[in-house]
Design an enzyme around this catalytic site. Structure first.
Site, PDB file in Angstrom:
ATOM      1  N   LYS A  10      32.119  38.131  48.262  1.00 54.71           N
ATOM      2  CA  LYS A  10      30.840  37.433  48.400  1.00 54.71           C
ATOM      3  C   LYS A  10      30.038  37.955  49.589  1.00 54.71           C
ATOM      4  O   LYS A  10      28.806  37.984  49.549  1.00 54.71           O
ATOM      5  CB  LYS A  10      31.069  35.919  48.499  1.00 54.71           C
ATOM      6  N   TYR A  69      37.992  36.436  47.689  1.00 53.68           N
ATOM      7  CA  TYR A  69      36.719  35.833  47.300  1.00 53.68           C
ATOM      8  C   TYR A  69      35.672  36.020  48.395  1.00 53.68           C
ATOM      9  O   TYR A  69      34.534  36.438  48.138  1.00 53.68           O
ATOM     10  CB  TYR A  69      36.934  34.345  47.019  1.00 53.68           C
ATOM     11  N   ASN A 117      26.317  36.238  37.528  1.00 53.08           N
ATOM     12  CA  ASN A 117      27.000  35.005  37.888  1.00 53.08           C
ATOM     13  C   ASN A 117      28.517  35.042  37.710  1.00 53.08           C
ATOM     14  O   ASN A 117      29.229  34.286  38.364  1.00 53.08           O
ATOM     15  CB  ASN A 117      26.406  33.858  37.040  1.00 53.08           C
ATOM     16  N   VAL A 157      32.979  41.731  32.167  1.00 51.77           N
ATOM     17  CA  VAL A 157      32.132  42.490  33.090  1.00 51.77           C
ATOM     18  C   VAL A 157      32.927  43.527  33.892  1.00 51.77           C
ATOM     19  O   VAL A 157      32.324  44.381  34.547  1.00 51.77           O
ATOM     20  CB  VAL A 157      31.371  41.565  34.058  1.00 51.77           C
TER      21      VAL A 157
END
Length: 258
Positions: free
Chosen positions: A167, A163, A95, A69
């Protein structure tokens, strides 16, 4: 079966979904749940062997398509395959993700930062863009995008700056997609997941650093519980949307974390 029930069943069977990160963990669980519900599922991920195993478990309605991706050309090829094979797209479960090394901020390398950002944020954008283009152009117009956020979209863990940043950014991506998709009947929601039992969270059950400096195990939940929530969100008519959902292990130290 009544005529109305038959029509409803055919409608479910004809739905097309793309699941990224489908080779393991949450992605595999969601792909299997959707396949069980009658969806045709396109499985995207980097590991061909893992995708093949998901496809075997999902049955004849699953199509594995090797995709990184972070590479725009591969994402374009993924959605071209969906268009050519099925003619439309009803759902993207965005995801694919990576946590990165759990190291102090000052020890995180640029390469590791970039790898997490490229996968979690840029990859999610590229896939959302590809899905958006198909959903806007198809007839009937519209579809649904569900982004995998995280508890870390709300509060961080220690040593998780890359991370956590991605997010938090996923929440902004979700909101912008919802706004930009509104006129085209493209709904977008986000599922924030806490401590689902996957390869990525194995260390939760053995011990993980807490905000107070302690290392201790945390409760986890079955990934199938997450998958059932995604299935519910995906099954709604486009006139309805779960904008944000939080699904977590009940006893995990989230409320009051820090």
């Amino acid at each position: 079966m009544s005529e109305g029930s038959a029509v409803s069943q055919r409608s479910v069977v004809s739905r097309i979904a793309v699941v990224t990160g489908a080779g393991s963990g949450i992605g595999r669980a969601v792909a299997l749940e959707l396949a069980e519900a009658g969806w045709s599922v396109v499985l995207a991920g980097r590991r061909e062997d893992a995708l093949a195993e998901t496809a075997r478990l999902a049955g004849s309605g699953a199509l594995p398509v090797r995709t990184d991706v972070t590479r725009p050309a591969e994402v374009d090829a993924l959605f071209a395959t969906v268009r050519d094979r099925f003619g439309r797209l009803d759902l993207l479960f965005n995801n694919a993700g990576a946590f990165g090394p759990p190291v102090p901020l000052d020890e995180l390398s640029y390469e590791d930062w970039r790898a997490v950002v490229d996968t979690n944020l840029t990859g999610a954008f590229l896939c959302a863009q590809g899905a958006f283009r198909l959903m806007r152009a198809q007839d009937p117009q519209g579809g649904r995008i569900i982004n995998n956020g995280s508890i870390s979209a709300h509060v961080p863990r220690p040593h998780s700056i890359a991370y956590t940043a991605t997010k938090h950014a996923m929440t902004g991506l979700t909101k912008s997609l919802s706004l930009d998709g509104r006129r085209y009947s493209i709904a977008c929601g986000q599922i924030d997941i806490g401590n689902a039992a996957t390869e990525m969270t194995e260390r939760m059950s053995t011990g993980i650093l807490q905000a107070n400096g302690e290392v201790r195990a945390e409760p986890v939940m079955d990934a199938a519980d997450v998958a059932r929530t995604v299935r519910h969100m995906a099954a709604l008519p486009l006139e309805a949307n779960v904008q944000f959902a939080t699904v977590m292990a009940t006893a995990m130290p989230y409320i009051g974390r820090g």
